[in-house]
Design a protein around this motif. Structure first.
Motif, PDB file in Angstrom:
ATOM      1  N   GLU A  47      25.442 -25.076  10.003  1.00 44.54           N
ATOM      2  CA  GLU A  47      24.390 -25.928  10.575  1.00 44.54           C
ATOM      3  C   GLU A  47      24.215 -27.191   9.744  1.00 44.54           C
ATOM      4  O   GLU A  47      24.159 -28.304  10.289  1.00 44.54           O
ATOM      5  CB  GLU A  47      23.073 -25.151  10.649  1.00 44.54           C
ATOM      6  CG  GLU A  47      21.883 -25.950  11.112  1.00 44.54           C
ATOM      7  CD  GLU A  47      21.938 -26.374  12.569  1.00 44.54           C
ATOM      8  OE1 GLU A  47      21.222 -27.330  12.931  1.00 44.54           O
ATOM      9  OE2 GLU A  47      22.692 -25.762  13.352  1.00 44.54           O
ATOM     10  N   ASN A  48      24.134 -27.054   8.434  1.00 45.98           N
ATOM     11  CA  ASN A  48      23.945 -28.218   7.559  1.00 45.98           C
ATOM     12  C   ASN A  48      25.134 -29.169   7.628  1.00 45.98           C
ATOM     13  O   ASN A  48      24.962 -30.390   7.641  1.00 45.98           O
ATOM     14  CB  ASN A  48      23.720 -27.768   6.109  1.00 45.98           C
ATOM     15  CG  ASN A  48      22.379 -27.084   5.938  1.00 45.98           C
ATOM     16  OD1 ASN A  48      21.452 -27.301   6.703  1.00 45.98           O
ATOM     17  ND2 ASN A  48      22.288 -26.231   4.926  1.00 45.98           N
ATOM     18  N   THR A  49      26.343 -28.631   7.701  1.00 43.26           N
ATOM     19  CA  THR A  49      27.536 -29.472   7.777  1.00 43.26           C
ATOM     20  C   THR A  49      27.568 -30.243   9.091  1.00 43.26           C
ATOM     21  O   THR A  49      27.862 -31.445   9.110  1.00 43.26           O
ATOM     22  CB  THR A  49      28.804 -28.617   7.602  1.00 43.26           C
ATOM     23  OG1 THR A  49      28.721 -27.907   6.359  1.00 43.26           O
ATOM     24  CG2 THR A  49      30.051 -29.482   7.609  1.00 43.26           C
ATOM     25  N   LEU A  50      27.240 -29.562  10.191  1.00 45.51           N
ATOM     26  CA  LEU A  50      27.217 -30.256  11.488  1.00 45.51           C
ATOM     27  C   LEU A  50      26.138 -31.328  11.533  1.00 45.51           C
ATOM     28  O   LEU A  50      26.322 -32.383  12.152  1.00 45.51           O
ATOM     29  CB  LEU A  50      27.018 -29.248  12.624  1.00 45.51           C
ATOM     30  CG  LEU A  50      28.228 -28.371  12.938  1.00 45.51           C
ATOM     31  CD1 LEU A  50      27.864 -27.332  14.002  1.00 45.51           C
ATOM     32  CD2 LEU A  50      29.429 -29.194  13.377  1.00 45.51           C
ATOM     33  N   ILE A  61      23.710 -24.695  19.583  1.00 41.03           N
ATOM     34  CA  ILE A  61      25.053 -25.277  19.720  1.00 41.03           C
ATOM     35  C   ILE A  61      26.053 -24.335  19.061  1.00 41.03           C
ATOM     36  O   ILE A  61      25.815 -23.829  17.965  1.00 41.03           O
ATOM     37  CB  ILE A  61      25.125 -26.651  19.013  1.00 41.03           C
ATOM     38  CG1 ILE A  61      24.107 -27.615  19.595  1.00 41.03           C
ATOM     39  CG2 ILE A  61      26.527 -27.246  19.105  1.00 41.03           C
ATOM     40  CD1 ILE A  61      24.211 -27.823  21.054  1.00 41.03           C
ATOM     41  N   TRP A  62      27.182 -24.129  19.712  1.00 43.35           N
ATOM     42  CA  TRP A  62      28.254 -23.330  19.125  1.00 43.35           C
ATOM     43  C   TRP A  62      29.538 -24.145  19.177  1.00 43.35           C
ATOM     44  O   TRP A  62      30.004 -24.518  20.248  1.00 43.35           O
ATOM     45  CB  TRP A  62      28.436 -22.025  19.907  1.00 43.35           C
ATOM     46  CG  TRP A  62      29.462 -21.126  19.276  1.00 43.35           C
ATOM     47  CD1 TRP A  62      30.817 -21.163  19.503  1.00 43.35           C
ATOM     48  CD2 TRP A  62      29.241 -20.101  18.323  1.00 43.35           C
ATOM     49  NE1 TRP A  62      31.442 -20.202  18.738  1.00 43.35           N
ATOM     50  CE2 TRP A  62      30.497 -19.529  18.002  1.00 43.35           C
ATOM     51  CE3 TRP A  62      28.091 -19.589  17.704  1.00 43.35           C
ATOM     52  CZ2 TRP A  62      30.643 -18.487  17.102  1.00 43.35           C
ATOM     53  CZ3 TRP A  62      28.236 -18.549  16.798  1.00 43.35           C
ATOM     54  CH2 TRP A  62      29.497 -18.008  16.513  1.00 43.35           C
ATOM     55  N   ILE A  63      30.086 -24.444  18.006  1.00 46.96           N
ATOM     56  CA  ILE A  63      31.365 -25.131  17.915  1.00 46.96           C
ATOM     57  C   ILE A  63      32.302 -24.221  17.127  1.00 46.96           C
ATOM     58  O   ILE A  63      32.006 -23.863  15.984  1.00 46.96           O
ATOM     59  CB  ILE A  63      31.241 -26.502  17.225  1.00 46.96           C
ATOM     60  CG1 ILE A  63      30.272 -27.407  17.988  1.00 46.96           C
ATOM     61  CG2 ILE A  63      32.619 -27.161  17.103  1.00 46.96           C
ATOM     62  CD1 ILE A  63      30.004 -28.746  17.326  1.00 46.96           C
ATOM     63  N   SER A  64      33.403 -23.820  17.749  1.00 48.08           N
ATOM     64  CA  SER A  64      34.364 -22.957  17.080  1.00 48.08           C
ATOM     65  C   SER A  64      35.376 -23.796  16.304  1.00 48.08           C
ATOM     66  O   SER A  64      35.921 -24.754  16.832  1.00 48.08           O
ATOM     67  CB  SER A  64      35.124 -22.106  18.104  1.00 48.08           C
ATOM     68  OG  SER A  64      34.254 -21.209  18.742  1.00 48.08           O
ATOM     69  N   ALA A  65      35.613 -23.396  15.077  1.00 49.00           N
ATOM     70  CA  ALA A  65      36.622 -24.063  14.261  1.00 49.00           C
ATOM     71  C   ALA A  65      38.015 -23.620  14.713  1.00 49.00           C
ATOM     72  O   ALA A  65      38.167 -22.517  15.236  1.00 49.00           O
ATOM     73  CB  ALA A  65      36.404 -23.709  12.793  1.00 49.00           C
ATOM     74  N   PRO A  66      39.016 -24.478  14.556  1.00 49.52           N
ATOM     75  CA  PRO A  66      38.907 -25.827  13.998  1.00 49.52           C
ATOM     76  C   PRO A  66      38.421 -26.841  15.034  1.00 49.52           C
ATOM     77  O   PRO A  66      38.631 -26.676  16.229  1.00 49.52           O
ATOM     78  CB  PRO A  66      40.332 -26.129  13.552  1.00 49.52           C
ATOM     79  CG  PRO A  66      41.202 -25.353  14.483  1.00 49.52           C
ATOM     80  CD  PRO A  66      40.428 -24.105  14.800  1.00 49.52           C
TER      81      PRO A  66
END
Length: 194
Positions: A47-50, A61-66
Motif C-alpha cells: 500500500e505504501n509503495t503504491l 485496489i488490487w494490482i498483481s506483480a509484476p
C-alpha cells in the motif's frame, strides 16, 4: 516557457532526457522494483509503495506483480479495481481508470508514441552526456467505470473506453470505444451494444 513535463502532458513533442522527467523515471523504476519484489502478504508495504508510485488510487485496489510503468505518477485508478499480473502502463500522459474496472493479465496501455516517418524519430539532442532519445509525444488514455479489459489487449494513445464496456482478450484498441458495448479484434471494433 513550458517545462518538458508540461509539454509531455499537453501532448506536444518533448525531450525525454529532461532532468525532471529522468529523475522521476528512475524513482518510478525503484518503486516498481520494490513493489514487484514485495512479499504478496505484506499489504502495508505494498500500500505504501503504491501511494508513492501512482498519481492517485481509490479504495480496494488490487494490482498483481509484476507491474510496469514509465513514471507512475500519471496513473489514476478509481475504487474497487483489479489489475492482473504483467501489465505495462506507459504513462507519459495520464492514464485514468474508473471505478469497478478490471484489467486482465498482460494488458499494455500506451499513452506515448513516436513519429511514423523514420527521418523524424531520432532526437537531434546534442547533449554529449545524454542518450539520444527518440522524438516523443503523448496522449491521455481514459478507461471508464465498470469496464473489463481482456487479457493481452493493447490500448493506444488518445483512446477513451466508455463505461460498462468489455474489450475482448487480445484486442488492439486504436480508436475510442463507446459505453455499454462489447468490442473485440485488431483493430478493436464494437460487435454488440449492451
Amino acid at each position: 516557457m513550458k517545462s518538458e513535463k508540461e509539454k509531455m502532458l499537453a501532448g506536444e513533442n518533448y525531450d525525454a532526457s529532461d532532468k525532471e522527467l529522468i529523475t522521476r523515471w528512475h524513482l518510478a523504476k525503484k518503486l516498481m522494483r520494490q513493489f514487484n519484489q514485495a512479499d504478496s502478504t505484506n499489504s502495508d508495504f505494498i500500500e505504501n509503495t503504491l501511494q508513492l508510485l501512482l498519481g492517485s488510487k481509490g479504495e480496494n485496489i488490487w494490482i498483481s506483480a509484476p507491474f510496469f510503468v514509465d513514471y507512475g505518477e500519471n496513473i489514476h485508478i478509481g475504487n474497487n479495481c483489479e489489475i492482473n499480473m504483467n501489465c505495462v502502463f506507459l504513462d507519459c500522459n495520464t492514464i485514468t481508470i474508473g471505478d469497478n474496472t478490471g484489467i486482465g493479465p498482460n494488458v499494455q496501455i500506451y499513452a506515448v508514441g513516436h513519429p511514423i516517418n523514420p527521418d523524424e524519430r531520432l532526437s537531434k539532442n546534442n547533449k554529449k552526456e545524454a542518450f539520444a532519445f527518440w522524438n516523443t509525444s503523448s496522449a491521455p488514455v481514459t478507461i471508464g467505470s465498470n469496464v473489463w479489459i481482456g487479457g493481452g489487449s493493447i490500448i493506444l494513445p488518445g483512446v477513451t473506453i466508455g463505461d460498462n464496456t468489455t474489450i475482448g482478450a487480445g484486442s488492439v484498441v486504436t480508436k475510442s470505444i463507446p459505453a455499454n458495448c462489447l468490442a473485440v479484434g485488431n483493430p478493436c471494433k464494437v460487435i454488440r451494444h449492451l
